[in-house]
Design an enzyme around this catalytic site. Structure first.
Site, mmCIF file in Angstrom:
data_model
loop_
_atom_site.group_PDB
_atom_site.id
_atom_site.type_symbol
_atom_site.label_atom_id
_atom_site.label_comp_id
_atom_site.label_asym_id
_atom_site.label_seq_id
_atom_site.Cartn_x
_atom_site.Cartn_y
_atom_site.Cartn_z
ATOM 1 N N GLU A 1 -17.244 -31.544 9.846
ATOM 2 C CA GLU A 1 -15.842 -31.685 10.238
ATOM 3 C C GLU A 1 -15.434 -30.497 11.111
ATOM 4 O O GLU A 1 -15.666 -29.339 10.733
ATOM 5 C CB GLU A 1 -14.967 -31.735 8.979
ATOM 6 C CG GLU A 1 -15.299 -32.933 8.095
ATOM 7 C CD GLU A 1 -14.907 -32.723 6.625
ATOM 8 O OE1 GLU A 1 -14.142 -31.794 6.328
ATOM 9 O OE2 GLU A 1 -15.409 -33.489 5.780
ATOM 10 N N GLU B 1 -17.430 -35.926 3.136
ATOM 11 C CA GLU B 1 -18.589 -35.081 2.856
ATOM 12 C C GLU B 1 -19.763 -35.902 2.332
ATOM 13 O O GLU B 1 -20.923 -35.608 2.641
ATOM 14 C CB GLU B 1 -18.234 -33.973 1.867
ATOM 15 C CG GLU B 1 -17.394 -32.854 2.462
ATOM 16 C CD GLU B 1 -15.907 -33.205 2.529
ATOM 17 O OE1 GLU B 1 -15.507 -34.287 2.047
ATOM 18 O OE2 GLU B 1 -15.139 -32.389 3.080
ATOM 19 N N PHE C 1 -15.662 -26.265 3.158
ATOM 20 C CA PHE C 1 -15.371 -25.496 1.950
ATOM 21 C C PHE C 1 -16.370 -25.879 0.861
ATOM 22 O O PHE C 1 -16.605 -27.071 0.623
ATOM 23 C CB PHE C 1 -13.937 -25.769 1.457
ATOM 24 C CG PHE C 1 -12.892 -25.110 2.316
ATOM 25 C CD1 PHE C 1 -12.474 -23.804 2.053
ATOM 26 C CD2 PHE C 1 -12.343 -25.777 3.390
ATOM 27 C CE1 PHE C 1 -11.521 -23.191 2.854
ATOM 28 C CE2 PHE C 1 -11.383 -25.169 4.186
ATOM 29 C CZ PHE C 1 -10.979 -23.870 3.929
ATOM 30 N N ASP D 1 -16.025 -25.978 -2.105
ATOM 31 C CA ASP D 1 -15.404 -26.817 -3.132
ATOM 32 C C ASP D 1 -15.812 -28.281 -2.975
ATOM 33 O O ASP D 1 -15.879 -29.016 -3.948
ATOM 34 C CB ASP D 1 -13.890 -26.687 -3.041
ATOM 35 C CG ASP D 1 -13.434 -25.241 -2.985
ATOM 36 O OD1 ASP D 1 -12.938 -24.738 -4.000
ATOM 37 O OD2 ASP D 1 -13.635 -24.589 -1.926
ATOM 38 N N PHE D 2 -16.085 -28.681 -1.705
ATOM 39 C CA PHE D 2 -16.375 -30.101 -1.486
ATOM 40 C C PHE D 2 -17.860 -30.414 -1.604
ATOM 41 O O PHE D 2 -18.292 -31.529 -1.344
ATOM 42 C CB PHE D 2 -15.760 -30.554 -0.157
ATOM 43 C CG PHE D 2 -14.299 -30.218 -0.132
ATOM 44 C CD1 PHE D 2 -13.451 -30.705 -1.132
ATOM 45 C CD2 PHE D 2 -13.774 -29.363 0.827
ATOM 46 C CE1 PHE D 2 -12.104 -30.351 -1.153
ATOM 47 C CE2 PHE D 2 -12.432 -29.018 0.795
ATOM 48 C CZ PHE D 2 -11.593 -29.508 -0.183
ATOM 49 N N HIS E 1 -9.859 -24.625 -2.758
ATOM 50 C CA HIS E 1 -10.523 -24.109 -1.560
ATOM 51 C C HIS E 1 -11.019 -22.686 -1.765
ATOM 52 O O HIS E 1 -11.211 -21.936 -0.808
ATOM 53 C CB HIS E 1 -9.570 -24.146 -0.353
ATOM 54 C CG HIS E 1 -9.203 -25.533 0.082
ATOM 55 N ND1 HIS E 1 -8.314 -26.312 -0.619
ATOM 56 C CD2 HIS E 1 -9.619 -26.288 1.138
ATOM 57 C CE1 HIS E 1 -8.169 -27.481 -0.019
ATOM 58 N NE2 HIS E 1 -8.961 -27.501 1.057
#
Lengths: 338, 390
Positions: free
Chosen positions: A41, A72, A95, A97-98, A141
């Site tokens: 992205e 993702e 990030f 987190d993903f 994040h």
């Protein structure tokens, strides 16, 4: 963040930011190998929100620096398929987190395919993503989820701390024939350090002693290396000599270097920005306890992110992660110099 | 009902006893009368026997902990009995100042015999160097022994250069008791000393002749001195006395203590009713007591009730010395070596076996004149032990 003193600028080197070092690694590998491409992205015109990939789309074109939709799971599936069919994709997960959305492709497919195909299939997939708190990015994040990935056999995990390490390790990751996840701390992109003009590749699985010392070992990962270096300066003023070991890669792990340092000093603090429980800190502490037991003069300590969601409030967020002050205080306790 | 094993009172003034060692473990079968634990009071170390037969259970006091007299330290279960949930009725080991790591509260899980705190590295170094970590003072958290504490003992891998731990190891009960009692005596009893050189020739001759007789082969100078001192004390009841609550209390018996040096200090076993014992009985009793002192098996009754003490350093070549009173006793005799000396006899130099006797007195009980008369009687008896020769 100060630069580690272990790598001094020498003739034939330049000062690069970690961001520039990663960019240079990608560019070199893309020039070297036409099967290397980037998908993620905002990787093309935007060059990612952190501007790490700026300029790559201009050199290599949108066919090799591909902006993807926000998915993702989809991007990583595309990357894995491409990897299994002869390409060397670099999947950019903005990030860390993903990574949770990447997990099925990574854990159940990418990590297993070489094993389940009896070695006939390979998945030379590199995922670059982030970790690290204190960017005021709130709970979704700011996580450092590298332990989740490191837990799974079949995935290599790289945590560079310096521009030099980042470039050399990133190139090695791209050249690996099976999946590697590179976690970069989003607070380190502006960190500067010397990087040789000449091309080089660093092997995975070799730790780096960032500072030599006698009294206590700080095993620090990623940006925690800088926390450790600052703590070491404080401690040196108190007469405490600190050795800092940066594993650089969690998988494969350079057990020998970590254990040798702990055996030398007799005391160890493991510093990692992942959550404390069931994490990288616990794994490294257990390794030291097991292999350096008879040389330990104090219990092995873990300093990690608190077991709480990372708060958005800056005041609270700063409390959740190790700092030079808290590390130095813990080290003083350990050596009996409170 | 399970039978309680309690900390016994072995002396009148005893308030607590220390469990030195458990001789049986939790769950062991024990026979009534068989030793189950070794305890140490302020005076002695004794084995305590099982009060009943059965299974030893509920051990709740770790080795080394002090327990008040009467406290239940374990129970003995009859066949089929189970440890009652709250048994034995709570005994909290008393934490003593000399024990660096506080004794943990004993829950049912039993921390009996917890080993001294030390880091793994310190333990390894200690093992390599033959150092006992228990003897070291730890500088770590909760007194844990760290590597540096082992290294600072100064003993290298080759075992050379014996060093001294930075702080002294914990003292045994005998030494602690000696330290307390001599301090108390020195600080409370006004000491004064009377010395007299005595002709020990007769004493030597007496011993030599006595030893030729059946039953007396092992008579020593000390035995003779016990007999002579007992005789002198019988004539001087004001010396065979003590200061008690502002007054002088004469003792009913003549019980003569003998100072005996043992590995970890000084003990004073007592020959009771020494004035009424025959010389060979004194010898037999003295031999028993000294043996018990050396093996650490003195019983409370062996060391209690003394009314006078003899301390003999002659065997170490000491000419003369002044002893600290063995409170609450009012007098102690310090005996120097017997040595040949030139003395004037009727205007002529002669060589005689002489010894210097020094008696320390508690001035609250004995004044100079009374003390001098006692010493005179004793000297006369040494020089002319008539009537005491068996």
């Amino acid at each position: 963040m100060s630069s580690p003193s272990a790598v001094a600028a020498q003739p034939g080197t330049r000062e690069l930011t970690l961001s520039q070092a990663v960019n240079e690694a990608l560019a070199e590998e893309m020039r070297r190998d036409a099967s290397v491409f980037i998908v993620g992205e905002d990787v093309a015109e935007a060059g990612t929100p952190f501007k790490v990939l700026s300029g790559l789309v201009e050199e290599f074109g949108p066919e090799r620096v591909i902006d993807s939709p926000i998915s993702e799971a989809g991007i990583s599936g595309i990357g894995l398929g491409a990897a299994m069919t002869g390409m060397r994709p670099v999947v950019d997960i903005m990030f860390g987190d993903f990574m949770t959305l990447v997990m099925d492709q990574l854990v159940n497919q990418a990590a297993k395919i070489h094993y389940m195909s009896g070695g006939r299939l390979k998945a030379p997939l590199t995922i670059r993503t982030t970790l690290g708190a204190t960017r005021r990015s709130a709970a979704q994040h700011s996580q450092s989820l590298h332990a989740l990935v490191a837990h799974v056999p079949g995935v290599k995990v790289v945590l560079p701390a310096t521009p030099y390490d980042a470039k050399g390790l990133f190139k090695a990751a791209i050249r690996e024939d099976n999946p590697v996840v590179v976690f970069e701390d989003k607070m380190m992109f502006a960190v500067k350090g010397p990087v040789p003009e000449e091309e080089y590749v660093l092997p995975l699985g070799v730790a780096d002693v960032k500072r030599e010392g006698e009294d206590v070992t700080l095993v620090a990962t990623s940006s925690m290396v800088y926390v450790a270096l600052d703590a070491a300066e404080q401690l040196a003023a108190d007469g405490v000599s600190v050795e800092i070991v940066d594993p650089r890669t969690l998988v494969p792990l350079d057990r020998e270097t970590i254990v040798a340092s702990a055996r030398k000093t007799g005391r160890a603090i493991v510093i990692d920005e992942g959550h404390r429980s069931y994490g990288v800190g616990a794994e490294l502490a257990a390794l030291i306890a097991e292999d350096a037991f008879y040389d330990l003069d104090a219990p092995v300590r873990r300093m990690c992110a608190m077991d709480v969601p990372i708060p958005f409030s800056p005041v609270l967020e700063d409390l959740t992660v190790p700092t030079a002050d808290t590390v130095a205080a813990e080290a003083r306790r350990l050596v009996g110099k409170e | 009902m399970p039978t309680d094993v309690i900390m016994p009172a072995l002396g009148m003034a005893q308030e607590s006893g220390k469990i030195l060692r458990w001789l049986k473990s939790e769950g062991d079968a024990v026979e009534q009368g068989a030793p189950i634990m070794e305890i140490e009071t302020d005076k002695v170390t004794v084995e305590i026997e099982a009060p009943a037969s059965g299974t030893l259970a509920g051990l709740r006091v770790p080795e080394g902990a002090d327990v008040p007299v009467g406290g239940v330290v374990a129970v003995i279960l009859a066949p089929g009995e189970k440890t009652p949930p709250e048994t034995p009725a709570g005994v909290e080991p008393m934490v003593t100042a000399q024990v660096p790591p506080p004794v943990q509260r004993t829950s049912g899980r039993g921390r009996a015999g917890r080993r001294p705190l030390a880091s793994p590295k310190a333990r390894r170094l200690a093992a390599e160097r033959g150092v006992d970590v228990a003897a070291l003072a730890g500088s770590g958290p909760h007194g844990a022994v760290l590597a540096t504490d082992v290294e600072s003992t100064g003993r290298g891998r080759d075992g050379s250069t014996a060093g001294v731990p930075r702080t002294p190891p914990r003292l045994g009960a005998i030494w602690q008791r000696m330290a307390e009692r001599t301090t108390q005596s020195w600080q409370t009893a006004p000491h004064f000393y009377l010395s007299r050189e005595v002709d020990a020739g007769r004493l030597e001759a007496w011993r030599a002749s006595t030893r030729k007789r059946a039953g007396y082969e092992r008579v020593t100078h000390t035995d003779l001195l016990v007999k002579l001192v007992a005789a002198a004390l019988s004539e001087h009841p004001h010396v065979n006395a003590q200061w008690h609550e502002g007054g002088i209390v004469a003792a009913e018996e003549v019980n003569v203590g003998i100072a005996v040096a043992v590995d970890d200090g000084l003990v004073v076993p007592v020959v009771h009713a020494a004035d009424r014992l025959e010389l060979r009985e004194v010898t037999a009793r003295r031999e028993e007591l000294v043996e018990a002192a050396r093996t650490g098996t003195l019983r409370p009754q062996d060391v209690g009730g003394g009314t006078f003490t003899i301390s003999n350093l002659g065997m170490y070549g000491v000419d003369a010395f002044s002893a600290v009173l063995n409170g609450p006793q009012a007098a102690i005799l310090a005996v120097g070596r017997i040595a040949e000396r030139v003395v004037a006899i009727d205007g002529h130099p002669e060589v005689r076996s002489m010894s210097i006797f020094t008696v320390s007195f508690d001035h609250r009980v004995v004044d100079g004149a009374r003390g001098a008369r006692f010493l005179g009687t004793l000297a006369d008896l040494v020089e002319e032990p008539a009537g005491l020769v068996p």
